[in-house]
Each structure stands twice: as C-alpha cells, then as structure tokens.
Design a protein around this motif. Sequence first.
Motif, mmCIF file in Angstrom:
data_model
loop_
_atom_site.group_PDB
_atom_site.id
_atom_site.type_symbol
_atom_site.label_atom_id
_atom_site.label_comp_id
_atom_site.label_asym_id
_atom_site.label_seq_id
_atom_site.Cartn_x
_atom_site.Cartn_y
_atom_site.Cartn_z
ATOM 1 N N VAL A 109 9.520 -7.504 -9.643
ATOM 2 C CA VAL A 109 10.506 -8.536 -9.920
ATOM 3 C C VAL A 109 10.284 -9.704 -8.972
ATOM 4 N N PHE A 110 10.018 -10.878 -9.532
ATOM 5 C CA PHE A 110 9.787 -12.066 -8.710
ATOM 6 C C PHE A 110 8.746 -11.808 -7.617
ATOM 7 N N ASP A 111 7.603 -11.266 -8.022
ATOM 8 C CA ASP A 111 6.436 -11.065 -7.155
ATOM 9 C C ASP A 111 6.617 -9.963 -6.100
ATOM 10 N N ASN A 112 7.686 -9.194 -6.195
ATOM 11 C CA ASN A 112 7.888 -8.077 -5.271
ATOM 12 C C ASN A 112 8.139 -6.797 -6.056
ATOM 13 N N TYR A 113 7.831 -5.648 -5.419
ATOM 14 C CA TYR A 113 8.026 -4.356 -6.065
ATOM 15 C C TYR A 113 9.322 -3.700 -5.587
ATOM 16 N N TYR A 114 9.999 -3.027 -6.536
ATOM 17 C CA TYR A 114 11.223 -2.298 -6.237
ATOM 18 C C TYR A 114 11.149 -0.923 -6.895
ATOM 19 N N GLY A 115 11.704 0.098 -6.238
ATOM 20 C CA GLY A 115 11.684 1.426 -6.823
ATOM 21 C C GLY A 115 12.835 2.284 -6.318
ATOM 22 N N THR A 116 13.238 3.272 -7.128
ATOM 23 C CA THR A 116 14.307 4.195 -6.760
ATOM 24 C C THR A 116 13.721 5.547 -6.386
ATOM 25 N N PRO A 117 13.820 5.968 -5.120
ATOM 26 C CA PRO A 117 13.310 7.285 -4.709
ATOM 27 C C PRO A 117 13.998 8.402 -5.494
ATOM 28 N N ALA A 118 13.218 9.352 -5.995
ATOM 29 C CA ALA A 118 13.755 10.389 -6.881
ATOM 30 C C ALA A 118 14.545 11.482 -6.160
ATOM 31 N N ALA A 119 14.025 11.996 -5.059
ATOM 32 C CA ALA A 119 14.597 13.192 -4.422
ATOM 33 C C ALA A 119 16.071 13.053 -4.035
ATOM 34 N N ALA B 148 0.827 -1.212 0.000
ATOM 35 C CA ALA B 148 0.000 0.000 0.000
ATOM 36 C C ALA B 148 0.862 1.263 0.000
ATOM 37 N N GLU B 149 1.931 1.273 0.810
ATOM 38 C CA GLU B 149 2.831 2.428 0.868
ATOM 39 C C GLU B 149 3.565 2.603 -0.459
ATOM 40 N N PHE B 150 3.963 1.498 -1.051
ATOM 41 C CA PHE B 150 4.659 1.563 -2.337
ATOM 42 C C PHE B 150 3.741 2.161 -3.406
ATOM 43 N N GLU B 151 2.514 1.709 -3.437
ATOM 44 C CA GLU B 151 1.552 2.215 -4.429
ATOM 45 C C GLU B 151 1.276 3.702 -4.222
ATOM 46 N N ARG B 152 1.294 4.149 -2.975
ATOM 47 C CA ARG B 152 1.093 5.578 -2.701
ATOM 48 C C ARG B 152 2.233 6.398 -3.285
ATOM 49 N N LEU B 153 3.461 5.911 -3.117
ATOM 50 C CA LEU B 153 4.622 6.614 -3.648
ATOM 51 C C LEU B 153 4.609 6.643 -5.179
ATOM 52 N N VAL B 154 4.153 5.567 -5.789
ATOM 53 C CA VAL B 154 4.033 5.535 -7.250
ATOM 54 C C VAL B 154 3.040 6.589 -7.721
ATOM 55 N N ALA B 155 1.904 6.681 -7.030
ATOM 56 C CA ALA B 155 0.872 7.651 -7.395
ATOM 57 C C ALA B 155 1.361 9.085 -7.260
ATOM 58 N N GLU B 156 2.294 9.319 -6.335
ATOM 59 C CA GLU B 156 2.831 10.667 -6.110
ATOM 60 C C GLU B 156 4.063 10.955 -6.962
ATOM 61 N N ASP B 157 4.391 10.044 -7.894
ATOM 62 C CA ASP B 157 5.553 10.187 -8.769
ATOM 63 C C ASP B 157 6.841 10.324 -7.956
ATOM 64 N N GLY B 158 6.922 9.514 -6.917
ATOM 65 C CA GLY B 158 8.075 9.586 -6.022
ATOM 66 C C GLY B 158 9.249 8.718 -6.428
ATOM 67 N N PHE B 159 9.127 7.981 -7.544
ATOM 68 C CA PHE B 159 10.202 7.097 -7.989
ATOM 69 C C PHE B 159 10.749 7.520 -9.352
ATOM 70 N N LEU B 160 12.060 7.379 -9.520
ATOM 71 C CA LEU B 160 12.653 7.536 -10.846
ATOM 72 C C LEU B 160 12.346 6.321 -11.701
ATOM 73 N N GLU B 161 12.263 5.185 -11.054
ATOM 74 C CA GLU B 161 11.892 3.941 -11.739
ATOM 75 C C GLU B 161 11.308 2.998 -10.710
ATOM 76 N N HIS B 162 10.462 2.105 -11.188
ATOM 77 C CA HIS B 162 9.935 1.054 -10.307
ATOM 78 C C HIS B 162 9.516 -0.124 -11.158
ATOM 79 N N ALA B 163 9.555 -1.296 -10.571
ATOM 80 C CA ALA B 163 9.234 -2.503 -11.319
ATOM 81 C C ALA B 163 8.835 -3.623 -10.365
#
Length: 210
Positions: free
Chosen positions: A79-89, A62-77
């Motif tokens: 991988v093997f049933d888990n989410y990964y993302g790079t914080p932009a700031a 849920a927290e990850f999806e919130r950050l995606v919605a706020e455009d808080g990642f440079l990239e996200h994907a």
Amino acid sequence: MTNIRRRGLLLVLSSPSGAGKSTLSRRLLEKDPDITMSISTTTRSPRPGEVDGRDYHFVSVAEFERLVAEDGFLEHAKVFDNYYGTPAAPVEAALKQGKDILFDIDWQGTQQLAQKTKGDLVRIFILPPNKKELERRLKSRAQDSDEVVAKRMSKANQEISHWAEYDYVIINNDLEEAEQELFAILRAERLKRERQTGLVDFVKELMGEA
C-alpha cells in the motif's frame, strides 16, 4: 447477566484514507475492553509518536519477505509503496480464547483474510459523505504533503469500488452516529448463535433442570 462461552471474531474496518476508520477504531478500543487491535507488520518508517510493537511491528523489506515465504501472515499487501501484513499466530490464539480483534486494513487484505478465516470475519466499510469532505479531512490531518494527499484522493475511487465485498457499510457523515452504528453491529455479531460455543452445554443444563 449470563455469560456464555464464545469464540472470538475478527472485525475489519476498511475505507479510503480520510473517511474516518482510524478515528472509529480508536473510539471502539477506548470504550470496549473486550476487543484489541491487531498489530500489523510493516516496512514503512515510523511516524512521529509511533512505537514499535505497540502501533506496528516495523521490519525491513527482507524480513517481511522472509515472513511471507514462511506463511507467517494471514494477509499482506503493498500500500503506497510499503508492505503491510497481519501475523497469523497471535490472531489464531486470541480467537480460541474468545477474544475479539480489530483490523484497520484495506480491501486487498480483507480479501485474503476472508479466504483464511471464513466465519470468524465481520467486514465493515466506512464511506465519506462526499469527495469534498474526504479531501478536507485528509488536509486537516496535516500528516501528509499535498502530493501525498493528491495521491490518496486519486486512489479513493478504486478503494470505494470494493464496498460491496463487505458485510456492512457505514456512511461517516456524523462521527457520533457512525460510532453508534459500529457498536450496534459488533453487539449483534457477538450474539450470533454460531459464535456462542457454550450454548450447547448451557441448553443441556437448562433442559436437565426443567
């Protein structure tokens, strides 16, 4: 030695699981004080010895999806049933300060990163010498079950097929040689004229002294 002000770069290492990118990343971080590891955010559970905020930022889906919605990642994907993302700031702040950042991400993340960072990105793909050695390395880590190892091997071809999207390719047959090639690439990229933002002032001063 003359130090010229420069903009930082983003160094991406990608490979199929077991090809050696994590080992090469660790060696680079240990030997080069001018580069730091990007700390990804993930929804997977911590492995033994991993610390939140040092190895990853561990969050709920849920927290990850919130950050995606706020455009808080440079990239996200996923991988093997888990989410990964790079914080932009923190990444954007480091680049402006002339700091280099290392990324251990897959081809999906690299594609997204390329869209947002353009000239700051240096992409390196690590290949194993052959499939038999790749499987041996995966089993020797003793981190995953036989089922997970088989899953990673079955996905290797898909990951390897993206090699041509990278700026450099290193075949990790001998770890010492692969490390030397990695350091050579990083040194050359740091010396690129367009990254040395202080060159204009340096040359003006140099010409004024002539």
